[in-house]
Design an enzyme around this catalytic site. Structure first.
Site, PDB file in Angstrom:
ATOM      1  CG  ASP A 263      -2.192   0.793   0.994  1.00 42.01           C
ATOM      2  OD1 ASP A 263      -3.227   0.493   1.618  1.00 42.01           O
ATOM      3  OD2 ASP A 263      -2.146   1.731   0.176  1.00 42.01           O
TER       4      ASP A 263
HETATM    5  C1  GLC Z   1      -4.380   4.303   0.107  1.00 39.13           C
HETATM    6  C2  GLC Z   1      -5.264   3.111   0.422  1.00 39.13           C
HETATM    7  C3  GLC Z   1      -5.369   2.122  -0.701  1.00 39.13           C
HETATM    8  C4  GLC Z   1      -5.255   2.835  -2.026  1.00 39.13           C
HETATM    9  C5  GLC Z   1      -3.842   3.386  -2.113  1.00 39.13           C
HETATM   10  C6  GLC Z   1      -3.651   4.230  -3.372  1.00 39.13           C
HETATM   11  O1  GLC Z   1      -3.674   4.686   1.254  1.00 39.13           O
HETATM   12  O2  GLC Z   1      -4.978   2.386   1.602  1.00 39.13           O
HETATM   13  O3  GLC Z   1      -6.623   1.435  -0.569  1.00 39.13           O
HETATM   14  O4  GLC Z   1      -5.508   1.950  -3.106  1.00 39.13           O
HETATM   15  O5  GLC Z   1      -3.470   4.148  -0.975  1.00 39.13           O
HETATM   16  O6  GLC Z   1      -4.432   5.392  -3.296  1.00 39.13           O
END
Ligand code: GLC
Length: 697
Positions: A263
């Site tokens: 993430d």
């Molecule tokens: C965010 C979220 C994730 C998302 C990613 C990109 O922090 O946790 O669900 O896809 O970053 O935006």
């Protein structure tokens, strides 16, 4: 591209270029073209902040993304195209209800179709990879991201995860209507303690295997191309650095060979978790654990070449990850056609897309109470519309969290839709509470549109109180004194405590943020142009203090309602159970029968529509293993069927289940099937129905 071509390409790559393929840069608009030209970027997430879900982003345009792609393909040594990603969480331009609302439809087919529409819209705008579906089981509504998943039950979430992934990917990853799906956030993110986002999660192996892992297993079986690791740490390990959870389960146990992405910045966050001294150590830990792509963390780009050169990491680990990324790009057809056909993106929103998300918005609302005031009479009436979420100026709230490409100009506000649905009646809107109370006295009934803002749900939006936002109950109490029928429409991004709302209002419609067509869909439901058919995908607590209160809890040694695990100051049951929902007709479920036929258990019940309106029933199959080697829940969902049933008609519902279907997972993930007595219910929700016992050998 054949495997040979991929190997040939790999053989030409420098360590820096290999690390580049594992590096995902944020923000397509400002991404550093110099990095791209040096081959140090493999993919881009089109988001300019780590909180894309709650701040509007610049729209993506195929022309701008083609310009970026041209740099990668035509101005780098090897010409490897970029993968372009976006959080297309619940629709792209045709914004669907939030996933929690999609779960309330109990309609896998519609979830699949809506995902397919989102895929075609996003791919036409140049997006190859959608970071969706989010399939985290959520049992604590204080956690804002309950909005983004499919609720509290692993069986329902597994069914909808497979449906969504099929919708996103079924056209083919190389097709202009297909997109790469990403099951997230693996695993256990919804167990963040206290509902506080990013917090540690205490999950026992038994609960991990039987509650949190099943939707990801379903996603893998559905052929999901990518999986995103969760931020949190469970059982002493951040998932991003856990070889046991990533390689151990996804690769070695399930044999899945897709791409694992961390993430946002989560590789770098291993330092903050306190398990890595520095970014370099974090990079090594994450790659060893199984993270192929480092999203927005720059750890891989900065340190993988050095780690390999100094012998701290075998180049084979890097090559494995690069092969997966190259294979994914090849599957998307990017080596043959890296650019998006810019004629595909339509300026106007296709009517069929709008209709589809309107149908889903209708099906995602759950009627909790109705003393007969709904549906509202259409003619010669005067209705007051009040409440903060009826204000057309805030209609975008109804998009729900994680809406990035929806356009407010595409929306019809509820008030306008309600007026259009009632041409022969008066609809009077009062924005201010004191005006509202005065106006209600002159009307036949009042529609109070209340609930939570989308800005209070989603990522990094945990709350300590799942009751209504300030002032809304005061408004309802004041309206009650006007002694006119009250219809409460409650906007929600999570399970809300609506106990007093149900005491004060004559009808309560829980409307999970319904997306683009929320306004018309709610109007349809209130005037009877459509009948409510949603069923709760989460238990509704009486109050915050009851949380967590999932339906599939264990019996304990002192089960309620005997003297058992309960409170002195609140009921031991939720206000409304998982699976609950009313319509404009009445369904009656016969007693459940169960018998063994050819080695399987056949469970039946008859559903009668005893009302005077056609309706949609959702028959739910629950089981209970009466005696087992490990404690089992009081009920477990093991099947459901949503079907229309005309007034006065009946339907026999039948589920066939093998002994394996009734099993559970041991702490090592192995399936445990034990003979013994089971109870079966086919019921309208998790709390009703008379079960039937049957021995299954
Ligand atoms: C965010 C979220 C994730 C998302 C990613 C990109 O922090 O946790 O669900 O896809 O970053 O935006």
């Amino acid at each position: 591209m054949s495997q040979a071509r991929i190997e040939n390409l790999l053989a030409q790559m420098t360590l820096e270029e290999k690390a580049g393929q594992l590096n995902q840069e944020p923000n397509s608009i400002e991404v550093d073209r110099t990095l791209v030209r040096r081959g140090l970027v493999g993919s881009v997430i089109c988001a300019n902040s780590a909180y894309a879900g709650n701040d509007r982003q610049a729209r993506v345009m195929a022309s701008a993304l083609n310009e970026l792609q041209r740099v990668a393909v035509e101005e780098t040594r090897l010409g490897i195209p970029l993968l372009l990603a976006r959080d297309v969480i619940h629709g792209h331009r045709a914004v669907a209800p939030i996933p929690l609302g999609q779960a309330a439809t109990w309609n896998p087919r519609l979830v699949e179709e809506v995902a397919a529409t989102a895929a075609s819209e996003a791919r036409a705008d140049g997006i190859h990879w959608a970071f969706t579906p989010m399939i985290d089981i959520a049992r604590d509504p204080r956690w804002g991201r309950m909005a983004e998943g499919f609720g509290e039950d692993p069986y329902l979430a597994s069914s909808l995860a497979a449906a969504a992934i099929n919708g996103y990917q079924r056209a083919g990853l190389d097709d202009p209507k297909g997109i790469v799906a990403c099951a997230k956030h693996y695993v256990g993110y919804g167990a963040a303690e206290g509902g506080r986002d990013y917090n540690s999660g205490e999950i026992t192996p038994h609960t991990l295997e039987n509650i949190f892992l099943p939707p990801f297993h379903a996603a893998v079986k559905a052929g999901v191309a990518t999986i995103m690791a969760a931020f949190l740490d469970i059982d002493g390990e951040p998932v991003t650095g856990s070889r046991r959870l990533l390689k151990g389960i996804l690769r070695e146990r399930w044999g899945w060979d897709g791409v694992i992405i961390c993430d946002w910045g989560a590789v770098a966050e291993l330092v903050k978790h306190g398990v890595a001294e520095n970014l370099k150590e974090a990079a090594a830990m994450a790659l060893r654990a199984g993270i192929d792509i480092d999203m927005a963390g720059q750890a891989y780009r900065a340190y993988l070449p050095e780690l390999v050169r100094e012998g701290a990491l075998p180049v084979s680990l890097v090559d494995e990850a690069v092969r997966r990324v190259l294979r994914l790009k090849d599957a998307c057809g990017l080596f043959d056609q890296p650019y998006t056909d810019e004629s595909l993106a339509t300026a106007d929103l296709p009517a069929s897309h709008r209709t589809q998300v309107r149908d889903m918005a209708q099906q995602s609302a759950v009627l909790l109470k109705n003393n007969g005031v709904l549906p509202l009479a259409k003619a010669r009436k005067n209705y007051a519309v009040v409440g903060p979420l009826a204000d057309p100026a805030v209609k975008e709230v109804w998009f729900g969290t994680w809406t990035i490409d929806g356009l407010a100009t595409d929306m019809v506000a509820f008030l306008d839709a309600f007026r259009q649905a009632l041409p022969d009646s008066g609809v009077w809107h009062a924005l201010l509470p004191d005006d509202a109370v005065g106006m209600v006295r002159m009307c036949d009934a009042v529609v109070a549109v209340i609930g939570e803002s989308n800005g209070r749900s989603g990522e990094d939006n945990a709350v300590t109180d799942i009751g209504l936002p300030p002032g809304q109950l005061d408004l309802l109490r004041a309206l009650k004194r006007a002694r006119k029928p009250i219809v409460a429409v409650v906007a929600a991004g999570r399970a809300l405590a609506v106990t007093e709302v149900c005491e004060l209002a004559d009808a309560v419609l829980l409307a999970f943020h319904g997306g683009l067509e929320s306004g018309p869909a709610l109007a349809d439901l209130l005037v009877g142009d459509a009948a409510p058919s949603g069923r709760l995908p989460v238990s509704l607590p009486v109050c915050t203090g009851q949380v967590p209160i999932p339906y599939n809890h264990k019996r304990t040694g002192r089960p309620v309602p005997l003297r058992g695990s309960r409170y002195l100051d609140a009921d031991d049951q939720p206000l409304f159970p998982f699976g609950f929902g009313l319509g404009y007709t009445e369904f009656r479920f016969s007693a459940t029968t169960a018998e063994i036929q050819g080695g399987t258990v056949v469970v039946r019940a008859t559903v009668d529509n005893v009302g005077n309106q056609d309706g949609v029933a959702v028959a739910q199959l629950y089981i209970r293993d009466e005696v087992s080697s490990q404690t089992r829940p009081v009920r477990e969902l093991r099947g459901f069927e949503r079907f229309p049933l005309p007034a006065g008609e009946s339907r026999v519902v039948e589920f066939s289940r093998t002994p394996e279907d009734l099993g559970f997972r041991d702490r090592d993930g192995s399936l445990v099937v034990e003979p013994g007595e089971f109870t079966f219910w086919i019921s309208p929700d998790a709390a009703s129905g008379v079960g039937v016992k049957l021995r299954v050998d």
